[in-house]
Design a protein around this motif. Structure first.
Motif, PDB file in Angstrom:
ATOM      1  N   ARG A 180     -11.832  -8.925   4.468  1.00 40.36           N
ATOM      2  CA  ARG A 180     -11.896  -7.474   4.606  1.00 40.36           C
ATOM      3  C   ARG A 180     -13.029  -6.950   3.732  1.00 40.36           C
ATOM      4  N   THR A 202      -5.899  -6.165  -5.150  1.00 40.18           N
ATOM      5  CA  THR A 202      -7.257  -5.748  -5.541  1.00 40.18           C
ATOM      6  C   THR A 202      -7.190  -4.726  -6.675  1.00 40.18           C
ATOM      7  N   THR A 203      -6.265  -3.778  -6.541  1.00 36.32           N
ATOM      8  CA  THR A 203      -6.101  -2.772  -7.589  1.00 36.32           C
ATOM      9  C   THR A 203      -5.756  -3.447  -8.915  1.00 36.32           C
TER      10      THR A 203
HETATM   11  N1  LIG Z   1       2.552   3.703  -7.577  1.00 30.40           N
HETATM   12  C1  LIG Z   1       1.818   2.594  -7.709  1.00 30.40           C
HETATM   13  N2  LIG Z   1       0.916   2.273  -6.747  1.00 30.40           N
HETATM   14  C2  LIG Z   1       0.188   1.139  -6.896  1.00 30.40           C
HETATM   15  C3  LIG Z   1       0.360   0.277  -8.012  1.00 30.40           C
HETATM   16  N3  LIG Z   1      -0.485  -0.777  -7.858  1.00 30.40           N
HETATM   17  C4  LIG Z   1      -1.163  -0.590  -6.699  1.00 30.40           C
HETATM   18  N4  LIG Z   1      -0.770   0.561  -6.109  1.00 30.40           N
HETATM   19  C5  LIG Z   1      -1.243   1.123  -4.852  1.00 30.40           C
HETATM   20  O1  LIG Z   1      -0.975   0.219  -3.798  1.00 30.40           O
HETATM   21  C6  LIG Z   1      -1.918   0.380  -2.762  1.00 30.40           C
HETATM   22  C7  LIG Z   1      -2.429  -0.988  -2.304  1.00 30.40           C
HETATM   23  O2  LIG Z   1      -3.220  -1.554  -3.309  1.00 30.40           O
HETATM   24  P1  LIG Z   1      -4.407  -2.603  -3.000  1.00 30.40           P
HETATM   25  O3  LIG Z   1      -4.905  -3.040  -4.304  1.00 30.40           O
HETATM   26  O4  LIG Z   1      -5.353  -2.066  -2.016  1.00 30.40           O
HETATM   27  O5  LIG Z   1      -3.594  -3.764  -2.320  1.00 30.40           O
HETATM   28  P2  LIG Z   1      -4.081  -5.225  -1.962  1.00 30.40           P
HETATM   29  O6  LIG Z   1      -2.933  -6.113  -2.210  1.00 30.40           O
HETATM   30  O7  LIG Z   1      -5.356  -5.561  -2.613  1.00 30.40           O
HETATM   31  O8  LIG Z   1      -4.259  -5.093  -0.444  1.00 30.40           O
HETATM   32  P3  LIG Z   1      -5.517  -5.447   0.374  1.00 30.40           P
HETATM   33  O9  LIG Z   1      -6.644  -4.648  -0.249  1.00 30.40           O
HETATM   34  O10 LIG Z   1      -5.121  -5.005   1.727  1.00 30.40           O
HETATM   35  O11 LIG Z   1      -5.691  -6.922   0.193  1.00 30.40           O
HETATM   36  C8  LIG Z   1      -3.008   1.271  -3.334  1.00 30.40           C
HETATM   37  O12 LIG Z   1      -2.827   2.567  -2.828  1.00 30.40           O
HETATM   38  C9  LIG Z   1      -2.743   1.265  -4.827  1.00 30.40           C
HETATM   39  O13 LIG Z   1      -3.166   2.439  -5.466  1.00 30.40           O
HETATM   40  C10 LIG Z   1       1.350   0.647  -8.997  1.00 30.40           C
HETATM   41  O14 LIG Z   1       1.605  -0.025  -9.991  1.00 30.40           O
HETATM   42  N5  LIG Z   1       2.041   1.820  -8.795  1.00 30.40           N
END
Ligand SMILES: Nc1nc2c(ncn2[C@@H]2O[C@H](COP(=O)(O)OP(=O)(O)OP(=O)(O)O)[C@@H](O)[C@H]2O)c(=O)[nH]1
Length: 409
Positions: A249, A223-224
């Protein structure tokens, strides 16, 4: 003695005259006194004629009273004071979050290269130190191979690199630090693949927007990355629509909504637990109506069975393709999860035709070699790298900048 009798006698008649005068004088005095008293009461300071200035209660008290004053209809019966109608309540307009203008993506990786410091120390500097030794025996070469494997380069790429380096070192003989660095740079670059097509296909097709499908395991930063990518594209002057197709979610949709609001991208979402394909379809339709350049679809990353995943992602893709073309399927992979993450990524790659990898959290690992192994194992190029949690910490992957960052200056 009666009054008639007194009037009959001259002495008494004189006396009666004096009494009469006295009575009149008494009456006049009494009347004068009463009149004076009345005037005094009427004109005394603060008397009835001058209404007293209303006592001025402290301002605070007045406000408090206003606050508790009941509405007009609830005034106590019989109250005679007229209360002015309550002032109309002014509801401030909802505060719209300020839309940020992200910087263009060009040169981002150069700006973020310091974030690769962990990998630089473990991989780049370690290797350079070994390779700069005057004598390189078998043990030294084993150590070089181990360093590469520990940094997630993968066993066979590590072996191939060591073979190449051994041959080059034999030809070169003694080497300066600069020459050793040159050799290593050449080898690392060859493994990263400088000629791979890393273009992110986001050009619209006439009236139809380009569609980017973002897939990957939950928690990898999917998502990020979707939000950051929207910023990158908007910073590059494109119009973007986001699809919150992770309907499992609600928090994921909320998270995406926040990203959309910040960068000025419309977000299409559906009911919690709804059909992800229908959200993707609606977003594509909106992209067409709004004349957007790109629609980015954030999918759910539940890793159930491969068939389940195939069905789900297959349906999302088919439904989008009723209206547009899926130009990119970006697989998000967390660089810190090593081999375990790689296995999960493989399941996704088998379920859907991945066209590029977004490697996140590269700032949090000493194992920068994962760039090499993931491309090799999945057969697709790393197109984007995440180098931090900040909104602009996603960069188009540049192999030369990456290798130079690993080796340091
Ligand atoms: N240090 C760092 N943290 C990151 C990076 N990309 C994402 N994050 C962190 O990883 C965590 C998870 O990111 P999400 O985007 O919520 O992950 P997701 O895969 O979408 O997970 P769900 O929302 O559960 O589907 C967050 O705290 C982000 O800030 C990165 O390149 N570097």
């Amino acid at each position: 003695m009666s009054t008639a009798w007194r009037a009959g006698c001259p002495k008494h008649a004189k006396l009666a005259g004096v009494e009469g005068y006295l009575g009149i004088i008494v009456i006049v005095v009494v009347v004068a006194l009463l009149a004076a008293g009345g005037l005094f009461l009427l004109f005394r300071p603060g008397g009835k004629g001058v209404p007293p200035a209303p006592p001025k209660p402290p301002v605070e008290e007045e406000r408090e009273e206003e606050a508790v004053r009941p509405p007009a209809g609830e005034e106590a019966e019989g109250a005679t004071t007229t209360v002015p109608p309550p002032a109309p309540v002014v509801v401030p307009p909802p505060v719209k979050p300020e839309v940020e203008v992200p910087p263009p993506s060009a040169g981002r990786m150069v700006r973020l290269r310091a974030r690769l410091a962990r990998s630089q120390n473990a991989l780049g500097k370690g290797l350079l130190e070994l390779l700069s030794r005057d004598r390189l025996d078998d043990d030294a070469w084993d150590e070089i191979e181990d360093t590469l494997i520990t940094a997630d380069v993968g066993v066979s790429p590590a072996r191939a690199m060591v073979e190449e380096l051994r041959t080059k070192v034999k030809v070169l003989g003694t080497r300066t630090h600069e020459e050793a660095r040159g050799l290593l740079r050449e080898q690392l670059l060859a493994q990263v693949g400088p000629d791979m097509d890393r273009t992110l296909h986001t050009a619209p097709h006439g009236e139809r927007p380009a569609v980017v499908l973002v897939v990957g395991v939950n928690g990898t930063g999917k998502t990020t990355t979707t939000g950051k990518l929207a910023r990158v594209l908007i910073g590059d002057g494109k119009k973007v629509v986001l699809a919150a197709a992770d309907t499992f979610r609600a928090a994921a949709a909320d998270q995406l909504q926040t990203w959309g609001e910040r960068v000025g991208a419309e977000v299409v979402r559906g009911p919690e637990g709804g059909d992800p394909a229908s959200v993707a379809f609606d977003a594509t339709a909106k992209g067409i109506t709004d004349k957007a350049d790109v629609v980015i679809v954030d999918t759910a990353g539940r890793l159930h069975t491969k068939t389940g995943l195939m069905d789900e992602l297959g349906k999302v893709k088919r439904v989008i393709e009723k209206k547009a073309t899926v130009d990119e399927v970006l697989l998000v992979l967390d660089a810190t999860t090593g081999q375990n993450g790689m296995r999960q990524a493989q399941v996704f790659a088998e379920a859907v035709a991945v066209t590029g990898i977004a490697l996140t959290k590269l700032d949090g690992t000493a194992k920068g070699g994962i760039v090499i192994s993931v491309q090799r194992e999945l057969g697709v190029p790393v197109k984007l790298v995440g180098l931090g949690e900040g909104a602009d910490d996603l960069a188009p992957f540049d192999p030369e900048v990456f290798v130079d960052a690993l080796l340091g200056d």
